[in-house]
Write a protein that holds these residues in place. Structure first.
Motif, PDB file in Angstrom:
ATOM      1  N   MET A 136       0.837  -1.191   0.000  1.00 49.11           N
ATOM      2  CA  MET A 136       0.000   0.000   0.000  1.00 49.11           C
ATOM      3  C   MET A 136       0.877   1.248   0.000  1.00 49.11           C
ATOM      4  N   ARG A 137       0.542   2.207  -0.861  1.00 54.67           N
ATOM      5  CA  ARG A 137       1.299   3.442  -0.950  1.00 54.67           C
ATOM      6  C   ARG A 137       0.945   4.366   0.227  1.00 54.67           C
ATOM      7  N   GLN A 138       1.867   5.258   0.577  1.00 55.16           N
ATOM      8  CA  GLN A 138       1.655   6.161   1.703  1.00 55.16           C
ATOM      9  C   GLN A 138       0.395   7.002   1.513  1.00 55.16           C
ATOM     10  N   ALA A 139       0.186   7.526   0.305  1.00 56.11           N
ATOM     11  CA  ALA A 139      -0.990   8.358   0.059  1.00 56.11           C
ATOM     12  C   ALA A 139      -2.278   7.553   0.231  1.00 56.11           C
ATOM     13  N   GLU A 140      -2.254   6.281  -0.163  1.00 57.53           N
ATOM     14  CA  GLU A 140      -3.432   5.424   0.007  1.00 57.53           C
ATOM     15  C   GLU A 140      -3.695   5.160   1.483  1.00 57.53           C
ATOM     16  N   SER A 141      -2.630   4.910   2.245  1.00 50.37           N
ATOM     17  CA  SER A 141      -2.783   4.696   3.684  1.00 50.37           C
ATOM     18  C   SER A 141      -3.379   5.926   4.353  1.00 50.37           C
ATOM     19  N   GLU A 142      -2.885   7.094   3.993  1.00 52.10           N
ATOM     20  CA  GLU A 142      -3.379   8.329   4.598  1.00 52.10           C
ATOM     21  C   GLU A 142      -4.838   8.585   4.220  1.00 52.10           C
ATOM     22  N   ALA A 143      -5.208   8.277   2.965  1.00 47.44           N
ATOM     23  CA  ALA A 143      -6.594   8.451   2.539  1.00 47.44           C
ATOM     24  C   ALA A 143      -7.522   7.506   3.289  1.00 47.44           C
ATOM     25  N   LEU A 144      -7.105   6.255   3.491  1.00 49.69           N
ATOM     26  CA  LEU A 144      -7.909   5.303   4.262  1.00 49.69           C
ATOM     27  C   LEU A 144      -8.007   5.728   5.718  1.00 49.69           C
ATOM     28  N   LEU A 145      -6.903   6.184   6.287  1.00 50.07           N
ATOM     29  CA  LEU A 145      -6.916   6.618   7.685  1.00 50.07           C
ATOM     30  C   LEU A 145      -7.920   7.735   7.897  1.00 50.07           C
ATOM     31  N   ALA A 146      -8.003   8.661   6.950  1.00 46.11           N
ATOM     32  CA  ALA A 146      -8.920   9.792   7.085  1.00 46.11           C
ATOM     33  C   ALA A 146     -10.385   9.356   7.109  1.00 46.11           C
ATOM     34  N   LEU A 147     -10.680   8.150   6.606  1.00 43.63           N
ATOM     35  CA  LEU A 147     -12.055   7.648   6.572  1.00 43.63           C
ATOM     36  C   LEU A 147     -12.455   6.931   7.853  1.00 43.63           C
ATOM     37  N   LEU A 148     -11.485   6.564   8.687  1.00 42.05           N
ATOM     38  CA  LEU A 148     -11.767   5.756   9.871  1.00 42.05           C
ATOM     39  C   LEU A 148     -12.580   6.532  10.909  1.00 42.05           C
ATOM     40  N   PRO A 149     -13.336   5.807  11.739  1.00 45.85           N
ATOM     41  CA  PRO A 149     -13.992   6.471  12.872  1.00 45.85           C
ATOM     42  C   PRO A 149     -12.944   7.139  13.764  1.00 45.85           C
ATOM     43  N   GLN A 150     -13.322   8.254  14.395  1.00 43.63           N
ATOM     44  CA  GLN A 150     -12.370   8.997  15.220  1.00 43.63           C
ATOM     45  C   GLN A 150     -11.773   8.119  16.310  1.00 43.63           C
ATOM     46  N   GLU A 151     -12.602   7.257  16.893  1.00 48.70           N
ATOM     47  CA  GLU A 151     -12.119   6.372  17.963  1.00 48.70           C
ATOM     48  C   GLU A 151     -10.991   5.487  17.467  1.00 48.70           C
TER      49      GLU A 151
END
Length: 203
Positions: free
Chosen positions: A13-28
């Motif tokens: 997984m590319r860094q930009a993809e990881s960051e985009a997925l992280l931004a979608l996660l629930p805050q918790e």
């Protein structure tokens, strides 16, 4: 109706993809991942990505509602008691399920089982062990009960629990536990690129 999606993380997984997925996660969940290297968390990110893709298709939600945990530590959506979910991740793969009633899903990469756990389950054959382990995990995750407690106490699943073994990727075992009928909905097996496209993340 239960829908279950799985993803095989078939490339780095590319860094930009990881960051985009992280931004979608629930805050918790973002808070729990804070300080951890994202490149070591692709399975966690993909598990939540699968769940969000399912919720977008099934409920029309663009993001996660507030998440809470019950007394057994099982996560749920307090504002939407009729939308139940479960996620699972293992080395190289993840799974997510959504249903109207409590659901548990598990996926595991088949490998040499830990000796201590093999003794508890009574087999050290990798295929037999992980098929058994996935069943135990899925049934435990349906309620939030701990799997080790089930093993030590030899606790039986709740009487209304129905377990289904799910055909998944080569080298993996997967299954889901819920109420009957368990899986009349959609089962999908995705590549990483297919999951990212479902989430409008450019691969």
């Amino acid at each position: 109706m239960t829908d279950l999606w799985m993803v095989r993380i078939d490339r780095p997984m590319r860094q930009a993809e990881s960051e985009a997925l992280l931004a979608l996660l629930p805050q918790e969940r973002r808070n729990r991942l804070h300080g951890h290297a994202l490149e070591k968390q692709p399975e966690v990110l993909c598990a939540y990505g699968l769940l969000l893709a399912l919720l977008r298709k099934r409920c029309g939600w663009q993001g996660f509602p507030a998440v809470a945990r019950n007394a057994e530590d099982k996560p749920f959506f307090p504002a939407y008691p009729g939308v139940c979910f479960s996620i699972s991740h293992t080395e190289g793969a993840a799974a997510a399920a959504v249903a109207e009633t409590s659901i548990g899903v598990d996926i595991q990469r088949i490998q040499t089982p830990p000796r201590r756990l093999a003794r508890l389950t009574g087999t050290d054959d990798p295929d037999a062990f992980f098929r058994s382990w996935v069943r135990l995990e899925a049934c435990a995750k349906r309620t939030g009960a701990g799997i080790l407690h089930q093993l030590h106490e030899k606790a039986a699943p709740a009487p209304e629990t129905v377990y289904s073994e799910i055909e998944t990727f080569p080298g993996y075992a997967a299954g889901a536990a819920g109420q009957n009928p368990l899986l009349p909905g959609e089962i999908r097996r995705l590549t990483l690129d297919e999951l990212l496209r479902c989430l409008d993340i450019c691969a």
